[in-house]
Structures are given as structure tokens and as C-alpha cells.
Design a protein around this motif. Structure first.
Motif, short mmCIF file in Angstrom:
data_model
loop_
_atom_site.label_atom_id
_atom_site.label_comp_id
_atom_site.label_asym_id
_atom_site.label_seq_id
_atom_site.Cartn_x
_atom_site.Cartn_y
_atom_site.Cartn_z
N LYS A 36 69.76 -42.77 37.03
CA LYS A 36 69.02 -41.56 36.97
C LYS A 36 67.73 -41.36 37.89
CE LYS A 36 70.42 -40.89 32.38
NZ LYS A 36 70.29 -40.67 30.78
N LEU A 37 67.11 -42.73 38.14
CA LEU A 37 66.01 -42.73 39.05
C LEU A 37 66.56 -42.39 40.41
CD1 LEU A 37 62.94 -43.18 39.04
CD2 LEU A 37 63.45 -45.94 39.26
N MET A 38 67.56 -42.90 40.79
CA MET A 38 67.95 -42.68 42.24
C MET A 38 68.25 -41.29 42.43
SD MET A 38 70.89 -44.41 44.43
CE MET A 38 72.39 -43.86 43.33
N THR A 66 80.98 -50.75 39.52
CA THR A 66 82.38 -51.07 40.04
C THR A 66 82.83 -50.06 41.24
OG1 THR A 66 83.12 -49.72 38.41
CG2 THR A 66 83.00 -51.91 37.68
N ASP A 67 82.20 -49.11 41.19
CA ASP A 67 82.60 -48.11 42.18
C ASP A 67 81.97 -48.55 43.69
OD1 ASP A 67 83.62 -45.31 43.04
OD2 ASP A 67 81.36 -45.02 43.47
N ARG A 68 83.08 -48.29 44.81
CA ARG A 68 82.95 -49.09 45.98
C ARG A 68 81.69 -48.05 46.47
NH1 ARG A 68 82.83 -53.16 47.45
NH2 ARG A 68 80.82 -52.63 48.24
N GLU A 69 81.78 -46.78 46.50
CA GLU A 69 80.54 -46.00 46.96
C GLU A 69 79.27 -46.23 46.52
OE1 GLU A 69 81.27 -41.71 47.36
OE2 GLU A 69 83.42 -42.08 47.62
N LYS A 73 75.91 -47.50 48.60
CA LYS A 73 74.60 -46.76 48.30
C LYS A 73 73.78 -47.72 47.97
CE LYS A 73 72.57 -43.09 49.02
NZ LYS A 73 72.08 -42.71 50.42
N VAL A 74 73.74 -48.68 46.95
CA VAL A 74 72.74 -49.39 46.68
C VAL A 74 72.48 -50.47 47.54
CG1 VAL A 74 72.06 -51.32 44.85
CG2 VAL A 74 73.33 -49.17 44.02
N ALA A 75 73.43 -51.03 48.31
CA ALA A 75 73.38 -51.85 49.43
C ALA A 75 72.52 -51.44 50.58
CB ALA A 75 74.78 -52.36 50.00
N SER A 109 84.09 -54.52 54.44
CA SER A 109 82.82 -53.71 54.99
C SER A 109 82.50 -53.79 56.29
CB SER A 109 81.75 -54.22 53.90
OG SER A 109 81.75 -54.13 52.67
N TRP A 110 82.91 -54.71 57.04
CA TRP A 110 82.66 -54.63 58.36
C TRP A 110 83.54 -53.69 58.89
CZ3 TRP A 110 79.15 -56.85 61.07
CH2 TRP A 110 78.08 -57.97 60.68
N ARG A 111 84.53 -53.36 58.42
CA ARG A 111 85.15 -52.04 59.02
C ARG A 111 84.99 -51.02 58.51
NH1 ARG A 111 90.93 -52.12 56.59
NH2 ARG A 111 89.80 -50.76 55.27
N ASP A 112 84.72 -50.88 57.10
CA ASP A 112 84.38 -49.70 56.43
C ASP A 112 83.14 -49.37 56.49
OD1 ASP A 112 87.24 -49.46 56.11
OD2 ASP A 112 86.99 -50.17 53.89
N GLU A 113 82.08 -50.25 56.60
CA GLU A 113 80.70 -50.10 56.39
C GLU A 113 79.95 -50.81 57.45
OE1 GLU A 113 78.96 -47.78 54.93
OE2 GLU A 113 80.69 -46.92 53.75
N TYR A 114 80.35 -50.57 58.76
CA TYR A 114 80.12 -51.47 60.02
C TYR A 114 78.64 -51.42 60.27
CZ TYR A 114 79.40 -53.27 64.70
OH TYR A 114 78.99 -53.90 65.84
N TYR A 115 77.83 -50.61 60.16
CA TYR A 115 76.43 -50.30 60.74
C TYR A 115 75.38 -51.00 59.35
CZ TYR A 115 77.84 -47.95 64.89
OH TYR A 115 78.42 -48.01 66.23
N LEU A 116 76.09 -50.61 58.19
CA LEU A 116 75.29 -51.25 57.25
C LEU A 116 75.49 -52.63 56.95
CD1 LEU A 116 73.59 -51.05 54.46
CD2 LEU A 116 75.98 -50.51 53.43
N MET A 117 76.43 -53.15 57.36
CA MET A 117 76.69 -54.53 57.35
C MET A 117 76.09 -55.13 58.66
SD MET A 117 78.76 -55.90 54.77
CE MET A 117 79.51 -57.33 55.54
#
Length: 158
Positions: A36-38, A66-69, A73-75, A109-117
Motif C-alpha cells: 500500500k505504501l509503494m 511470490t510474483d516475479r514482477e 520491482k522490490v529489487a 534475471s541476467w537475461r530478463d532483468e539485465y540492467y537491474l542485475m
């Protein structure tokens, strides 16, 4: 959803009310507060001001996500908080946020969220260097070198 707010006249009353919550429900309550805060902070474009409060709530219920998205987002918020903590030389706090962010990522994640990783691992390497944690610094830089897509992305690790 109607807006409601509870204000306690004293910290001890707030603490007493908190202690009445069953222990097995605390994690889900903190996660719900974090969600809720987010939502509120993103709507008001006010994330940086309350980012540490937000992550405190999420970290208490992190195992229930459990949700990947949502994990991604939290990461991402963990990375922003770590960078913010580093600007004030609070490297221990920064490191804990980076550890949390990295723990939320998957093997894909290195494939799907490369720039975040890349951001999480580069920043974790820099923070580990500032803390004198050479082993962790080496682990993080090794991950960047092994997974970076270009020489430019590897440069920071060197």
C-alpha cells in the motif's frame, strides 16, 4: 478503499497494540503495508523521501512475495535505496539492501532483468570495496564479468 488512519497518543500504546497482533500474521501485515505504501509513494512521486520506510515493511514480509514482477520491482527499489544510503556513506545499510535485492532475483534475471542485475552487482561490488569486504567484492565483480554483455558493461567491475 476509504482512507483511514490510526494515531496513537503514546508510543507505548502503539507498541501494546502491535504486540496484540498474532506473530504468524505479522509478515503478511508488513507486506500489505509495504504494498500500500509503494502504491501511494509511486502515485505521489515521493519514493526517495520514504524509501527506507518502504523497504523496512517489505523486508519483514519478503518471504511471502511470490510474483516475479513484484520481486523485480522490490529489487529495483533496493538498488535505489542502496545508492541513496551510499551517498551518505552508510555502506552497511547499502550492503543489506543490495543483498536483499540480489536475493529476490532469479537464475534468469541476467537475461530478463539485465540492467537491474548489472546495477545490483556493480553497486554491491563498490560497497563491498568501501567496507573492505574483498571476498564479496570479488564475487560481485566476477558475476559482472561473467554475465556482462559488453566490454563497456565490464569496465566498472575492473
Amino acid at each position: 478503499e476509504g482512507k483511514s488512519c490510526i494515531k496513537f497518543v503514546h508510543d507505548q500504546i502503539q507498541q501494546a497494540a502491535y504486540l496484540l497482533i498474532p506473530v504468524d500474521e505479522l509478515d503478511s501485515i508488513h507486506l500489505d503495508i509495504g504494498r500500500k505504501l509503494m502504491k501511494i509513494l509511486f502515485q505521489e512521486d515521493n519514493l526517495e523521501t520514504h524509501i527506507f520506510l518502504l523497504l523496512d515493511q517489505f523486508s519483514r514480509g519478503i518471504e511471502l512475495i511470490t510474483d516475479r514482477e513484484e520481486k523485480d520491482k522490490v529489487a529495483e527499489i533496493c538498488l535505489k535505496a542502496a545508492q541513496q544510503a551510499s551517498t551518505t556513506s552508510d555502506f552497511r545499510t547499502s550492503s543489506s539492501y543490495l543483498d536483499l535485492g540480489i536475493s529476490l532475483m532469479s537464475h534468469r534475471s541476467w537475461r530478463d532483468e539485465y540492467y537491474l542485475m548489472l546495477g545490483l552487482h556493480n553497486t554491491a561490488g563498490e560497497v563491498a570495496y568501501c567496507l573492505g569486504d574483498w571476498r564479496k567484492m570479488e564475487r560481485m565483480t566476477d558475476m559482472v564479468i561473467a554475465n556482462a554483455r559488453s566490454l563497456n558493461d565490464k569496465i566498472v567491475a575492473y
